[in-house]
Write a protein that holds these residues in place. Structure first.
Motif, mmCIF file in Angstrom:
data_model
loop_
_atom_site.group_PDB
_atom_site.id
_atom_site.type_symbol
_atom_site.label_atom_id
_atom_site.label_comp_id
_atom_site.label_asym_id
_atom_site.label_seq_id
_atom_site.Cartn_x
_atom_site.Cartn_y
_atom_site.Cartn_z
ATOM 1 N N UNK A 72 8.899 31.726 12.287
ATOM 2 C CA UNK A 72 9.287 30.319 12.312
ATOM 3 C C UNK A 72 10.790 30.189 12.522
ATOM 4 N N UNK A 73 11.565 31.018 11.820
ATOM 5 C CA UNK A 73 13.018 30.998 12.015
ATOM 6 C C UNK A 73 13.401 31.387 13.440
ATOM 7 N N UNK A 74 12.718 32.402 13.982
ATOM 8 C CA UNK A 74 13.007 32.834 15.351
ATOM 9 C C UNK A 74 12.659 31.730 16.351
ATOM 10 N N UNK A 75 11.519 31.069 16.156
ATOM 11 C CA UNK A 75 11.123 29.971 17.040
ATOM 12 C C UNK A 75 12.120 28.814 16.948
ATOM 13 N N UNK A 76 12.578 28.522 15.743
ATOM 14 C CA UNK A 76 13.565 27.455 15.544
ATOM 15 C C UNK A 76 14.859 27.808 16.261
ATOM 16 N N UNK A 77 15.304 29.043 16.107
ATOM 17 C CA UNK A 77 16.534 29.483 16.774
ATOM 18 C C UNK A 77 16.377 29.391 18.296
ATOM 19 N N UNK A 78 15.237 29.813 18.796
ATOM 20 C CA UNK A 78 14.981 29.765 20.240
ATOM 21 C C UNK A 78 14.984 28.323 20.741
ATOM 22 N N UNK A 79 14.362 27.411 19.990
ATOM 23 C CA UNK A 79 14.332 26.000 20.385
ATOM 24 C C UNK A 79 15.737 25.397 20.359
ATOM 25 N N UNK A 80 16.518 25.736 19.339
ATOM 26 C CA UNK A 80 17.893 25.229 19.256
ATOM 27 C C UNK A 80 18.738 25.756 20.411
ATOM 28 N N UNK A 81 18.570 27.024 20.759
ATOM 29 C CA UNK A 81 19.314 27.603 21.871
ATOM 30 C C UNK A 81 18.916 26.942 23.190
ATOM 31 N N UNK A 86 20.130 23.105 27.599
ATOM 32 C CA UNK A 86 19.802 21.874 28.328
ATOM 33 C C UNK A 86 20.963 20.890 28.227
ATOM 34 N N UNK A 87 21.511 20.738 27.020
ATOM 35 C CA UNK A 87 22.655 19.831 26.849
ATOM 36 C C UNK A 87 23.821 20.249 27.731
#
Length: 174
Positions: A72-81, A86-87
Motif C-alpha cells: 500500500x505504501x509503495x502504491x501510494x508512493x508510485x501514485x504520488x510520483x 503529470x503536474x
C-alpha cells in the motif's frame, strides 16, 4: 496493474480468513472453558498441534499484514510520483504555450493565476497591483492566445489534455 490489484485483494482476503480463523479458535476455546462447556476430550498432542497451527496462522497474518501495508505504501508512493510527473508536464506545457503566445513575465504570472481559478481581485492582491492592471493584462493574454475570455483560455489546456491524438503544437485551437 489490474493483476497486481487482484493479487493484493486475494492476499488481504487470505489475511482476514487466516487471522479470523485463528482468533475464533482461541476465543472459542477460552469462552467454552469460562462457561463450563466441555468438548469431548482430545489428546494433548492433537491439542498442541491445533494451538501451534493457530499461533502460526496468527504469525502468518502479521506477516501478510506487513506485506499488504508495504504494498500500500509503495502504491501510494508510485501514485504520488505519477501525480508529480503529470503536474510538472502540465506546467511545462503551459509555460511552452505562454512562451509561444509571447506573454510578458507579468502576463505569464497573471495567466497562471487565472488558469488556477483566482479572481481578478485575488490576482491584484497577490501581485500588489490594481484590478484595472490585471484586467488589462488578462485582455492582452486573451488576445495573444486567440481566445475571448478565461473559460476559453482554460479550455485550450483542457483540450490539450483530452485530445491525445494530437501533439501539443503551441497554437490555440480555433
Amino acid at each position: 496493474m489490474l493483476m497486481r490489484v487482484r493479487r493484493s485483494r486475494l492476499w488481504l482476503i487470505l489475511l482476514i480468513v487466516v487471522q479470523g480463523g485463528c482468533a475464533i479458535f482461541f476465543v472459542s476455546d477460552i469462552l467454552l472453558t469460562v462457561i463450563g462447556v466441555r468438548m469431548s476430550p482430545i489428546s494433548w498432542q492433537s491439542r498442541e498441534f491445533l494451538e501451534i497451527g493457530a499461533a502460526v496462522g496468527l504469525f502468518l497474518g502479521v506477516v501478510l499484514g506487513w506485506v499488504a501495508f508495504r504494498r500500500t505504501l509503495a502504491d501510494k508512493h508510485e501514485a504520488e510520483q505519477s501525480l508529480r510527473n503529470v503536474r510538472m508536464a502540465f506546467v511545462d506545457h503551459m509555460d511552452k504555450r505562454f512562451a509561444d503566445w509571447g506573454l510578458t513575465p507579468a502576463e505569464h504570472e497573471v495567466a497562471l493565476f487565472s488558469v488556477k481559478g483566482l479572481s481578478i481581485q485575488d490576482i491584484a492582491d497577490l501581485r500588489n497591483t490594481s484590478e484595472g492592471t490585471v484586467k488589462a493584462q488578462c485582455n492582452a493574454i486573451y488576445r495573444k492566445a486567440g481566445v475571448t475570455g478565461r473559460a476559453q483560455l482554460m479550455s485550450v489546456f483542457l483540450d490539450d489534455l483530452l485530445d491525445s491524438d494530437k501533439e501539443f503544437t503551441g497554437t490555440p485551437p480555433r
